[in-house]
Design a protein around this motif. Structure first.
Motif, PDB file in Angstrom:
ATOM      1  N   CYS A 366       0.871  -1.094   0.050  1.00 56.21           N
ATOM      2  CA  CYS A 366      -0.144  -0.131  -0.050  1.00 56.21           C
ATOM      3  C   CYS A 366       1.057   1.269   0.072  1.00 56.21           C
ATOM      4  O   CYS A 366       1.938   1.430   0.671  1.00 56.21           O
ATOM      5  N   ASP A 368       0.132   4.341   0.785  1.00 50.67           N
ATOM      6  CA  ASP A 368      -0.360   4.881   1.844  1.00 50.67           C
ATOM      7  C   ASP A 368       0.366   4.563   3.308  1.00 50.67           C
ATOM      8  O   ASP A 368       1.028   5.366   4.157  1.00 50.67           O
ATOM      9  N   CYS A 369       0.285   3.305   3.516  1.00 48.72           N
ATOM     10  CA  CYS A 369       0.687   2.668   5.039  1.00 48.72           C
ATOM     11  C   CYS A 369       1.760   1.566   4.788  1.00 48.72           C
ATOM     12  O   CYS A 369       2.025   1.064   5.979  1.00 48.72           O
ATOM     13  N   CYS A 384      -6.124  -2.343   0.393  1.00 48.54           N
ATOM     14  CA  CYS A 384      -5.531  -2.377   1.614  1.00 48.54           C
ATOM     15  C   CYS A 384      -6.513  -2.383   2.913  1.00 48.54           C
ATOM     16  O   CYS A 384      -7.404  -1.856   2.986  1.00 48.54           O
ATOM     17  N   CYS A 387      -5.829   0.612   5.615  1.00 48.14           N
ATOM     18  CA  CYS A 387      -6.503   1.892   5.630  1.00 48.14           C
ATOM     19  C   CYS A 387      -7.596   1.994   4.439  1.00 48.14           C
ATOM     20  O   CYS A 387      -8.091   2.993   4.077  1.00 48.14           O
TER      21      CYS A 387
END
Ligand SMILES: [Zn+2]
Length: 461
Positions: A366, A368-369, A384, A387
């Motif tokens: 992912c 973002d995270c 994901c 998130c």
């Protein structure tokens, strides 16, 4: 009066499981010829190991060829046949054959017969046909005459190419039933001092003396190596307590892989043939009972066959890590087909030419995270779980895996060696023997116990 004739004398199948031995017979014939001054040897006696994958052989499937110049062909023929008749184990199942060719050159057909005898199965009929075709050939059969095949093959083999030597020491007849007393420490010392010029004297991995047989035969021991001098001096180094009858040096195809020189296509193979093939692993290895490894290989023509790597070769650890797609060269003997199995290739050496690439496939991370995402289904992208972020265009990641194998040659440990197996250190050696005249300078001590004025080494052992 013409000059001397060149005789090629092939002898095979005089021995049997109860202890007689063709090399010993040759030793007696040679000593007799020298003692009676019947001829001059132009080469060391040849000890020719034939296709080892034929099941109806005696212990080593070894035939002998003697080459000498003589003015008295008839007397030599009488001597040879008398020895074969008197000393062969004909009653115990030996089927000797003798070929005596009187010719400056060995006919092409006979050479071809010798070449094929290394890897194929040849018939007695074919040997008889060739023997009858040439006026220059005398042939003699005993029992069912099966030994004619090996004797003709030995005459056809001149070993102009790679070869080795073996000094074989013989026991006195009265000692043949007793245990051979060999000091392993002497063998180890000799091995360490003379390697790689002698080989397969001692198996350091399994602590075994390899130079002596265990049966009732007259062979005390044999030392193999690269020159006549080194094998004779090594015999002297391991000098046993037992008083021996004598010894003789043979030139041989032992340790040369001569049976594996022919490339075979899988569609042409028949049981008991020997050869090699460059092929691809087509089914992953399977370890079976006893630790043997079975895999399937496919050749360039698309034919596939099972290949077996047996535990005593010590190659199973390597073979079990092969994978589909790996390119290998294997030397093999073809095992018999049974009701359960088609033919199987019994692997004698393994060379890994190319390893196939192996990938692991992972889901993408992912953005973002940085957690690994979960697939939403085929071609539907990833999501994901932490998130909730979605990526419809993300692809799986392919990572190249290191293989735990290296390309290169793998050969059996000495305990898995056959007479013809080429030891690893011999792969770099190129040895050739150009003409029969260059062979005619034999070392003085090539055979023991011959009259002092003819190249002496009376009772050296
Ligand atoms: Zn996330």
């Amino acid at each position: 009066m013409c000059g001397p004739e060149l005789l090629h004398i092939g002898i095979d199948d005089t021995d049997s499981l109860d202890g007689r031995c063709t090399t010993h017979l040759a030793y007696n014939i040679v000593r007799d010829i020298l003692k009676n001054r019947l001829g001059d040897f132009v080469d060391y006696p040849l000890l020719i190991r034939l296709n080892p994958n034929i099941p109806w052989k005696t212990r080593g499937n070894g035939a002998v060829c003697l080459r000498l110049r003589t003015h008295d062909r008839k007397k030599i023929v009488d001597h040879v046949t008398r020895y074969v008749e008197d000393e062969s184990a004909i009653d115990a199942g030996a089927n000797p054959g003798v070929i005596i060719l009187a010719s400056r050159v060995v006919p092409d057909v006979v050479q071809e017969f010798g070449r094929r005898a290394m890897y194929d199965i040849l018939s007695l009929e074919k040997a008889k046909k060739i023997a009858r075709k040439y006026d220059s050939i005398d042939h003699f059969l005993y029992g069912n005459g099966h030994g004619l095949i090996g004797s003709l093959a030995a005459v056809g083999t001149q070993l102009w190419g790679d070869h080795t030597f073996e000094a074989i020491a013989y026991r006195k007849l009265e000692n043949c039933k007793t245990t051979r007393k060999i000091d392993p420490l002497k063998v180890i010392k000799c091995s360490e001092e003379t390697f790689p010029n002698t080989f397969n004297n001692y198996d350091f991995a399994h602590h075994r003396v390899l130079i002596a047989p265990h049966g009732p035969d007259p062979v005390f021991c044999g030392v193999r190596g690269e020159t006549p001098d080194i094998v004779v001096s090594s015999l002297e180094m391991i000098k046993p307590k037992e008083q021996l009858d004598g010894y003789m040096v043979f030139r041989s195809n032992q340790g040369t892989n001569m049976h594996l020189l022919n490339e075979l296509e899988f569609r042409d193979i028949k049981p008991y043939m020997s050869g090699f093939s460059v092929c691809r692993v087509s089914k992953n290895p399977n370890i079976i009972h006893g630790g043997h490894v079975i895999l399937e290989v496919k050749d360039d023509c698309g034919n596939s066959i099972a290949a077996a790597v047996y535990e005593p070769t010590d190659l199973t650890n390597i073979a079990s890590r092969l994978k589909i797609g790996d390119v290998v060269e294997i030397g093999f003997g073809v095992g018999e087909s049974t009701s359960k199995h088609q033919e199987v290739l019994n692997v004698e050496y393994l060379s890994i030419v190319q390893l196939s690439q192996e990938f692991r496939v992972y889901n993408p991370f992912c953005e973002d995270c940085s957690k690994r995402m979960k697939s939403e289904g085929k071609n539907k992208g990833f999501q994901c779980e932490k998130c909730g972020s979605r990526k419809s265009t993300a692809q799986k990641i392919r990572v190249n895996q290191e293989r735990d194998l290296k390309t290169g040659l793998y050969i059996p440990s000495p305990r898995g060696h056959r007479h013809l197996t080429k030891p690893s250190h011999r792969y770099d050696l190129v040895k050739s023997f150009l003409t029969i005249d260059s062979a005619s300078k034999l070392i003085g001590s090539w055979v023991s116990s011959i009259p002092l004025d003819q190249r002496i080494s009376e009772n050296r052992l």
